[in-house]
Scaffold this motif. Structure first.
Motif, PDB file in Angstrom:
ATOM      1  N   SER A   1       4.649  -3.221   2.698  1.00 54.03           N
ATOM      2  CA  SER A   1       3.683  -4.320   2.610  1.00 54.03           C
ATOM      3  C   SER A   1       2.556  -4.090   3.607  1.00 54.03           C
ATOM      4  O   SER A   1       2.659  -3.244   4.494  1.00 54.03           O
ATOM      5  N   ILE A   2       1.488  -4.871   3.441  1.00 54.20           N
ATOM      6  CA  ILE A   2       0.364  -4.739   4.373  1.00 54.20           C
ATOM      7  C   ILE A   2       0.583  -5.523   5.669  1.00 54.20           C
ATOM      8  O   ILE A   2      -0.273  -5.521   6.542  1.00 54.20           O
TER       9      ILE A   2
ATOM     10  N   PHE B   1       0.839  -1.196   0.000  1.00 54.74           N
ATOM     11  CA  PHE B   1       0.000   0.000   0.000  1.00 54.74           C
ATOM     12  C   PHE B   1       0.875   1.248   0.000  1.00 54.74           C
ATOM     13  O   PHE B   1       2.101   1.173   0.082  1.00 54.74           O
TER      14      PHE B   1
ATOM     15  N   ILE C   1      -4.094   0.593  -2.226  1.00 49.25           N
ATOM     16  CA  ILE C   1      -3.861  -0.800  -1.839  1.00 49.25           C
ATOM     17  C   ILE C   1      -3.736  -1.620  -3.116  1.00 49.25           C
ATOM     18  O   ILE C   1      -4.552  -1.474  -4.029  1.00 49.25           O
TER      19      ILE C   1
END
Lengths: 275, 275
Positions: B140-141, B31, B90
């Motif tokens: 990263s998420i 994201f 995202i």
């Protein structure tokens, strides 16, 4: 196929989560995966124990008690007319108003096709990668490193990747790891691993015939092992005959690996006949 | 509010991902988050650069070129009649048929409310936790450890948690970290950190007035620092006046922290006047 979601049985194509779910915003969630043979979920109590354990550590609420979950699985199998399949539970951090705080979990139960082979494979090559999973005792949904390393696996024609740190090996992204040492001892890493249910069963079976150890396993011990194999719910046992460029043992599926594979299938059959 | 999803502007309440998305199955996605002031996205090119960089490392395809993305953001702001907000991109691993292989990414752009304070805060307490983020250069998420440590933060009345490993500190789950050493040098960890855009701006501003270093920062140096602060897009600079039980410096927001905060706001204003 039907899934179970929001307390209903719905077509799996209709299971959607809003983008505010912490699984999508922050990769925050857990899961379980077990197999069904002859209409019966194998070793279901062990998988449920681990599921509730993962949820507790991650501060997620499982919205059903174990007995209710078993009933949901039973009805899901009936609705799908399924007798041989995998069942996955997913439990997420829920719809979060600030994209960081844990909310009411979303819980999904889905069936997946499952192809179990009836015999042990001839052996695979694996590579190694320096990494320890976050909260390794938790079956979290985080597989960033596992998926990231797929590229190097492809490049090196390897079937899986073994994690290690400070010279100690731990596990694969989705499987546990065992070696058979020169003296015949069956050994598996004791730290930084997910407590696999197949791992547990193998430890039990192996201890009836062999010396068994749960503890530190060094990369050196791996390269010097007589046999090596991985264990998982779907793969049971797969012999490892090459690690990076080094052939393990005589490069063939070994006696202990084959023996334990056969005993594991017997243990599954025994469970099914008694369940 | 409207979001951008599947090449359309749709109400944010209607943005749902199917459970087969790799973000839900495997926590696999990236994201970006940047702020909009006076209708203009600040330092947008830096955020876009990082976004495409994260996507490349994770082998995800961004379905739009940078110029098209800027147009999407512009239209999204118009449709939402928004001039002061945060914008989140995202990008997920997509709907995967085997729940492990990367597929066509899902891409979502959403606005979020943003409250920017006009002055520097008086300082916060933080705790520390042994951890290095996976692929730290990637946004990263994955925030499993960040969310997991919220409990201890609450228990110890701390506002954030600083990661460290082998005696070296790196970053917070969502912020970068700086110290001002006894000799006045402004120092920030150079390894195992996300390249924050605010971090980059602070390094630039600080180098005009102070000696600046990017490199290893030990826990010992943190405890002995004259000042410490965190940086982030939404928080700009927040002074850190206590780490675990140790007061940093004189326990007050320091001269350098305040100075850099003011210079950062000026830099933002300059960007807006020129954009």
């Amino acid at each position: 196929m039907f899934s179970f979601f929001k307390n209903q049985f719905v077509p799996s194509e209709q299971v959607f989560l809003h983008v505010s779910d912490l699984a999508i915003q922050r990769g925050y969630g857990i899961f379980e995966f077990f197999k069904v043979r002859k209409g019966k979920p194998l070793f279901i109590d062990d998988y449920l124990d681990r599921f509730y354990g993962s949820a507790e550590i991650m501060r997620l609420q499982v919205p059903h008690k174990p007995d209710a979950l078993k009933e949901i699985v039973k009805e899901l199998l009936q609705r799908n007319n399924a007798t041989e399949c995998g069942i996955k539970f997913i439990l997420t951090g829920g719809y979060s108003s600030d994209a960081y705080t844990i909310s009411n979990s979303n819980f999904i139960v889905s069936p997946y096709p499952l192809q179990l082979s009836d015999s042990i494979s001839s052996g695979i090559k694996i590579i190694t990668h320096e990494h320890v999973r976050e909260l390794p005792q938790v079956k979290s949904i985080n597989y960033i490193t596992g998926i990231y390393t797929l590229k190097r696996m492809e490049e090196q024609a390897a079937a899986d990747v073994l994690y290690h740190q400070n010279g100690m090996v731990s596990e694969f992204p989705r499987c546990n790891f065992f070696i058979v040492m020169k003296d015949g001892t069956v050994k598996t890493p004791g730290k930084n691993v997910l407590r696999g249910i197949t791992r547990k069963n193998i430890l039990k079976i192996a201890s009836q015939q062999f010396k068994v150890e749960e503890g530190d396993v060094t990369l050196e011990e791996v390269y010097g092992a007589k046999e090596a194999f991985l264990t998982s719910t779907t793969k049971r046992i797969i012999p490892i005959t090459q690690v990076e460029d080094t052939v393990i043992g005589d490069g063939q599926a070994g006696f202990v690996s084959k023996n334990l594979y056969n005993e594991l299938v017997k243990l599954e059959d025994k469970y099914l006949s008694e369940a």
